[in-house]
Design an enzyme around this catalytic site. Structure first.
Site, PDB file in Angstrom:
ATOM      1  N   ASP A 176       0.793  -1.400   0.059  1.00 40.19           N
ATOM      2  CA  ASP A 176      -0.069   0.017  -0.104  1.00 40.19           C
ATOM      3  C   ASP A 176       0.862   1.271   0.058  1.00 40.19           C
ATOM      4  O   ASP A 176       2.181   1.047   0.079  1.00 40.19           O
ATOM      5  CB  ASP A 176      -0.872  -0.096   0.989  1.00 40.19           C
ATOM      6  CG  ASP A 176      -2.367  -0.223   0.905  1.00 40.19           C
ATOM      7  OD1 ASP A 176      -2.576  -0.310  -0.176  1.00 40.19           O
ATOM      8  OD2 ASP A 176      -3.415  -0.558   1.839  1.00 40.19           O
ATOM      9  N   LYS A 196      -3.141   3.544  -3.179  1.00 42.61           N
ATOM     10  CA  LYS A 196      -4.327   4.469  -3.416  1.00 42.61           C
ATOM     11  C   LYS A 196      -4.179   5.696  -2.785  1.00 42.61           C
ATOM     12  O   LYS A 196      -4.290   5.570  -1.573  1.00 42.61           O
ATOM     13  CB  LYS A 196      -5.419   3.686  -3.267  1.00 42.61           C
ATOM     14  CG  LYS A 196      -5.481   2.578  -4.365  1.00 42.61           C
ATOM     15  CD  LYS A 196      -6.929   2.199  -4.571  1.00 42.61           C
ATOM     16  CE  LYS A 196      -7.525   1.799  -3.255  1.00 42.61           C
ATOM     17  NZ  LYS A 196      -7.096   0.198  -2.914  1.00 42.61           N
ATOM     18  N   MET A 302      -8.944   9.583   7.466  1.00 42.00           N
ATOM     19  CA  MET A 302      -8.977  10.239   5.620  1.00 42.00           C
ATOM     20  C   MET A 302      -9.801  11.393   5.870  1.00 42.00           C
ATOM     21  O   MET A 302     -10.611  11.795   4.821  1.00 42.00           O
ATOM     22  CB  MET A 302      -9.640   8.991   4.842  1.00 42.00           C
ATOM     23  CG  MET A 302      -8.959   7.558   4.809  1.00 42.00           C
ATOM     24  SD  MET A 302      -9.612   6.465   3.699  1.00 42.00           S
ATOM     25  CE  MET A 302     -10.911   6.212   4.963  1.00 42.00           C
TER      26      MET A 302
END
Length: 375
Positions: A176, A196, A302
């Protein structure tokens, strides 16, 4: 020793040929076969590309097995419902020359289901004699295994011993964005970046699912290494479903999620006797997905780009503007930054957070007099 087996399958020209080929592998067994009438080809065509569809005959097959009118069901793998009835299990996934040589399958004008042409052998759970009988034709024994492993929040020392072990044994590692790739250099497996970040995806989720599956089909030991924990905003459930629907063995290894790491690094408890008895982990984006659960401490992942929106929503829903709020960037890393403030100040002072940041909201922040101390 098994001498006779009752079989239930569907009466379709291709399926009948496939079943006969499978049964030809067992010369010593007498098979009593019952073929149910097939449904229209239009349904079959739709199933080639739609993994969510379920063949109407499956309910009939389940009834036959549970009612003991059949010992096994042999059925196209692409039509198997997921998850399967708890009382049943797949004892074999087979491949047949009949399906490989079928011109009909080669001429489809669209991408076919990855299990097109495969058959499953289904029976009641824990039937060891039938398991043993069909193991020799089960192609799953040639498949690899996928480990969904949590790397933790970033500090390599917070990675679990088990994750370190499977990384050392891995043939291939898909890693990741939110981890230091230099930590992987000590492992011998091939390393492929699939990270991502908001607006910057090296591969989309469908591509990641597919390459994990393709690596496992080659018999490889595959590690999908995720920042934090795979099961908390890590899309681990999606990858598990995709792989298990295709009969790939999956194991999840937990990691230290960033909320726990941030709490430890800042000495801000997420629960505290007499102050907070509940905590909720929430996504901080997109705006229409931001929720305000009924919990004493709220943690938003996030949420850097939505910091002001989150603060405004919380105050509109009754939280005081003086509610303590902490914004932690790069928790556990040497570059960690911590800002403590209040909901009102986030809005009035137009405070901006950099990604990746975690947002903690609640009175536990002031338990140890941290408000203002970490600015």
């Amino acid at each position: 020793m098994i001498k006779k087996v009752k079989i239930f399958s569907r009466k379709n020209d291709l399926t009948v040929k496939q079943v006969k080929e499978v049964l030809g592998c067992f010369k010593e067994i007498t098979f009593e076969t019952d073929f149910a009438e097939a449904y229209k080809d239009e349904f079959d065509s739709r199933l080639l590309a739609d993994s969510r569809s379920q063949h109407p005959l499956m309910q009939e097959f389940v009834g036959a097995l549970l009612g003991n009118s059949a010992d096994i069901v042999i059925h196209p793998a692409k039509e198997l419902p997921y998850p399967l009835n708890d009382e049943l299990e797949v004892i074999a996934l087979t491949d047949t020359l009949v399906s490989k040589n079928s011109g009909k399958l080669k001429e489809t004008p669209f991408e076919t289901h990855p299990l097109q042409g495969n058959l499953v052998v289904i029976t009641k759970r824990n039937n060891e004699p039938l398991r043993k009988l069909f193991r020799k034709i089960d192609i799953r024994k040639n498949f690899g295994k996928v480990y969904l492993a949590g790397f933790g929040p970033g500090d390599p020392e917070l990675m679990t011993i088990k994750t370190d072990r499977v990384l050392s044994e891995a043939d291939i590692i898909f890693y990741d964005d939110l981890l230091d790739s230099s930590c992987l250099k000590k492992y011998s497996g091939e390393e492929i970046y699939v990270g991502k970040r908001k607006g910057k995806h090296s591969k989309n989720q469908d591509e990641i699912n597919r390459i994990l599956y393709e690596a496992a089909l080659k018999g490889l030991k595959v590690v999908r290494l995720k920042g934090g924990d795979a099961m908390i905003f890590g899309r681990g459930g999606e990858e598990i479903n995709y792989l298990r629907q295709r009969f790939i063995d999956v194991e999840v290894i937990p990691g230290v999620t960033s909320a726990i790491a941030a709490a430890a690094e800042t000495l801000i408890p997420l629960t505290h006797r007499g102050v907070a008895s509940s905590v909720a982990f929430c996504t901080g984006h997109p705006e229409n997905k931001i929720r305000i659960p009924d919990a004493d401490t709220l943690v938003y992942y996030m949420g850097a780009s939505s910091l002001k929106i989150i603060a405004e929503k919380l105050m509109r829903n009754g939280l005081s503007g003086d509610t303590p709020t902490a914004v932690i960037r790069n928790a556990s890393l040497p570059s960690q930054q911590v800002l403590t403030t209040t909901l009102k100040k986030i809005v009035t002072d137009n405070i901006v957070a950099e990604s990746p940041s975690l947002i903690i909201v609640g009175d536990t922040i002031k338990v140890n007099n941290y408000v203002g101390e970490l600015l």
